[in-house]
Scaffold this motif. Structure first.
Motif, PDB file in Angstrom:
ATOM      1  N   VAL A 128       0.838  -1.211   0.000  1.00  0.00           N
ATOM      2  CA  VAL A 128       0.000   0.000   0.000  1.00  0.00           C
ATOM      3  C   VAL A 128       0.865   1.249   0.000  1.00  0.00           C
ATOM      4  O   VAL A 128       0.618   2.184  -0.757  1.00  0.00           O
ATOM      5  CB  VAL A 128      -0.956   0.006   1.224  1.00  0.00           C
ATOM      6  CG1 VAL A 128      -1.855   1.235   1.189  1.00  0.00           C
ATOM      7  CG2 VAL A 128      -1.794  -1.248   1.247  1.00  0.00           C
ATOM      8  N   CYS A 129       1.885   1.259   0.864  1.00  0.00           N
ATOM      9  CA  CYS A 129       2.708   2.466   0.932  1.00  0.00           C
ATOM     10  C   CYS A 129       4.055   2.177   1.594  1.00  0.00           C
ATOM     11  O   CYS A 129       4.242   1.111   2.179  1.00  0.00           O
ATOM     12  CB  CYS A 129       1.979   3.567   1.693  1.00  0.00           C
ATOM     13  SG  CYS A 129       1.609   3.121   3.377  1.00  0.00           S
ATOM     14  N   PHE A 130       4.951   3.154   1.483  1.00  0.00           N
ATOM     15  CA  PHE A 130       6.274   3.075   2.112  1.00  0.00           C
ATOM     16  C   PHE A 130       6.422   4.218   3.105  1.00  0.00           C
ATOM     17  O   PHE A 130       6.073   5.363   2.813  1.00  0.00           O
ATOM     18  CB  PHE A 130       7.378   3.180   1.042  1.00  0.00           C
ATOM     19  CG  PHE A 130       8.740   3.443   1.640  1.00  0.00           C
ATOM     20  CD1 PHE A 130       9.489   2.395   2.159  1.00  0.00           C
ATOM     21  CD2 PHE A 130       9.259   4.733   1.737  1.00  0.00           C
ATOM     22  CE1 PHE A 130      10.735   2.626   2.753  1.00  0.00           C
ATOM     23  CE2 PHE A 130      10.493   4.982   2.325  1.00  0.00           C
ATOM     24  CZ  PHE A 130      11.230   3.918   2.831  1.00  0.00           C
ATOM     25  N   ILE A 131       6.994   3.906   4.279  1.00  0.00           N
ATOM     26  CA  ILE A 131       7.301   4.947   5.281  1.00  0.00           C
ATOM     27  C   ILE A 131       8.751   4.759   5.724  1.00  0.00           C
ATOM     28  O   ILE A 131       9.127   3.667   6.153  1.00  0.00           O
ATOM     29  CB  ILE A 131       6.377   4.828   6.518  1.00  0.00           C
ATOM     30  CG1 ILE A 131       4.924   5.090   6.111  1.00  0.00           C
ATOM     31  CG2 ILE A 131       6.807   5.808   7.621  1.00  0.00           C
ATOM     32  CD1 ILE A 131       3.914   4.763   7.193  1.00  0.00           C
ATOM     33  N   GLY A 132       9.556   5.796   5.619  1.00  0.00           N
ATOM     34  CA  GLY A 132      10.955   5.682   6.043  1.00  0.00           C
ATOM     35  C   GLY A 132      11.739   6.908   5.618  1.00  0.00           C
ATOM     36  O   GLY A 132      11.168   7.928   5.232  1.00  0.00           O
ATOM     37  N   ASP A 250      22.938   8.031  10.663  1.00  0.00           N
ATOM     38  CA  ASP A 250      21.991   7.521  11.681  1.00  0.00           C
ATOM     39  C   ASP A 250      21.718   8.564  12.756  1.00  0.00           C
ATOM     40  O   ASP A 250      20.581   8.773  13.099  1.00  0.00           O
ATOM     41  CB  ASP A 250      22.466   6.239  12.389  1.00  0.00           C
ATOM     42  CG  ASP A 250      22.055   4.956  11.661  1.00  0.00           C
ATOM     43  OD1 ASP A 250      21.399   5.061  10.605  1.00  0.00           O
ATOM     44  OD2 ASP A 250      22.417   3.873  12.136  1.00  0.00           O
ATOM     45  N   ALA A 251      22.824   9.108  13.353  1.00  0.00           N
ATOM     46  CA  ALA A 251      22.682  10.040  14.485  1.00  0.00           C
ATOM     47  C   ALA A 251      22.063   9.372  15.710  1.00  0.00           C
ATOM     48  O   ALA A 251      21.172   9.938  16.360  1.00  0.00           O
ATOM     49  CB  ALA A 251      21.914  11.301  14.083  1.00  0.00           C
ATOM     50  N   ASN A 271      16.047   8.916  11.011  1.00  0.00           N
ATOM     51  CA  ASN A 271      15.215   8.791  12.211  1.00  0.00           C
ATOM     52  C   ASN A 271      14.442   7.461  12.236  1.00  0.00           C
ATOM     53  O   ASN A 271      13.652   7.207  11.345  1.00  0.00           O
ATOM     54  CB  ASN A 271      14.251   9.981  12.272  1.00  0.00           C
ATOM     55  CG  ASN A 271      13.630  10.110  13.640  1.00  0.00           C
ATOM     56  OD1 ASN A 271      13.402   9.113  14.334  1.00  0.00           O
ATOM     57  ND2 ASN A 271      13.386  11.332  14.055  1.00  0.00           N
ATOM     58  N   PRO A 272      14.676   6.635  13.276  1.00  0.00           N
ATOM     59  CA  PRO A 272      13.975   5.339  13.339  1.00  0.00           C
ATOM     60  C   PRO A 272      12.646   5.379  14.112  1.00  0.00           C
ATOM     61  O   PRO A 272      11.957   4.365  14.206  1.00  0.00           O
ATOM     62  CB  PRO A 272      14.987   4.473  14.108  1.00  0.00           C
ATOM     63  CG  PRO A 272      15.666   5.434  15.041  1.00  0.00           C
ATOM     64  CD  PRO A 272      15.650   6.788  14.376  1.00  0.00           C
TER      65      PRO A 272
END
Ligand code: AHR
Length: 316
Positions: A128-132, A250-251, A271-272
């Motif tokens: 459906v979608c990508f988040i990242g 990453d930070a 940001n994770p």
């Protein structure tokens, strides 16, 4: 394809429509999350964000640690389908090889949300979608910063992430394109440390043995490998951040601390902490709403000008 209870009513018939709608309202959401593994501090923060937010919202989260193996993640997705979860979240270890299992989820009418790492597929309707994060942008930011900070000169060794993964592929490509603007910035060696601290240390030891003092810069695809490289550099009697400049991504708190301490010169954020965004999106999908196909998180950059001030507010 919409995945709302209303959609299910048409499939099941009008007689049970009211029952479906009322039970959907108070039903506890069951979500399966196929995580890549636990290779880095970033990954732990991402898993914690997904778990903590699920608990807060009363979501029944089925969490699977893929232990760095694609076959484990595929098995987990199949098991989520068998358990008839409401949605599947997949953080794909590598970019390719997902079509078959995603087709099975689609056939079972279970929406799949790809998080963190993108996939390569010829059929974008399989998720459906990508988040990242935008890994390409991160690699570009690292290259731009380095070009400016070094006056466009230096011999670089690169510590790559997991081979075949989107962050390794995109960060590598974008960085190479970014430094191409500076003809005297050259990558002299490049190896995978698999996003692990021990991997970064081991590969850096080998680089130091092979290239001796001819290394000016380390470009690490994540902070864990940069922190491993610092151990190798110090063991070789050199000063990280001074004798050898380090740029990473990453930070994580330890990475930003290393910038404040002068051991890493620059970290680009990835940001994770997107658990809340993932569940908001799933709730919207299940309510029959349209969601953006790709939603990128906004990432910052830390160097000696802002790292110390940012530390108290770092959440991972
Ligand atoms: O996919 C995100 C990357 O995976 C992070 O940069 C890294 O630390 C992790 O293992």
């Amino acid at each position: 394809m919409k995945y709302s209870p209303v959609f299910k009513c048409f499939v099941a018939g009008v007689a049970i429509c009211a029952a479906v709608l009322s039970s959907a309202a108070d039903k506890k959401l069951k979500i399966g999350f196929a995580q890549t593994g636990a290779e880095s501090a970033w990954r732990t923060a991402n898993s914690d964000s997904m778990k903590a937010e699920a608990e807060k919202r009363g979501i029944d989260l089925k969490f699977s640690d893929g232990q760095g193996k694609q076959e484990n993640q595929i098995r987990a997705v199949r098991s989520f389908i068998t358990q008839r979860v409401d949605a599947i979240v997949l953080a794909p270890l590598v970019e390719t090889g997902w079509d078959n299992v995603l087709r099975e989820a689609k056939r079972a009418k279970i929406p799949v949300i790809i998080t963190d790492r993108t996939i390569q597929t010829t059929d974008e309707s399989l998720f459906v979608c990508f988040i990242g994060s935008d890994f390409f942008e991160e690699g570009r930011m690292a290259a731009d910063w380095l070009g400016k900070a070094t006056g466009g000169k230096g011999r670089i060794v690169e510590l790559q992430g997991t081979p075949g993964s989107a962050p390794a592929n995109d960060r590598r490509k974008a960085f190479a394109e970014g430094i191409a603007k500076f003809p005297e910035l050259k990558i002299i060696d490049s190896q995978s440390g698999d996003f692990r601290r021990a991997g970064g240390k081991e590969v850096m030891e080998a680089f130091l043995k092979k290239h001796g003092k001819n290394i000016d810069i380390v470009y690490a695809h994540n902070d864990d490998m940069a922190l491993g490289a610092i151990q190798a550099i110090e063991a070789a009697g050199l000063k990280p951040g001074t004798d050898i400049k380090i740029v990473s991504i990453d930070a994580i708190k330890e990475g930003v601390q290393a910038v404040a301490d002068g051991k890493i010169n620059c970290v680009v954020e990835c940001n994770p902490l997107f658990g809340p965004k993932v569940y908001d999106t799933i709730e919207a999908i299940l309510a029959g709403k349209e969601v953006p196909k790709k939603a990128f998180n906004k990432d910052e950059l830390f160097d000696k000008t802002n790292a110390a001030a940012a530390l108290p507010k770092r959440q991972y």
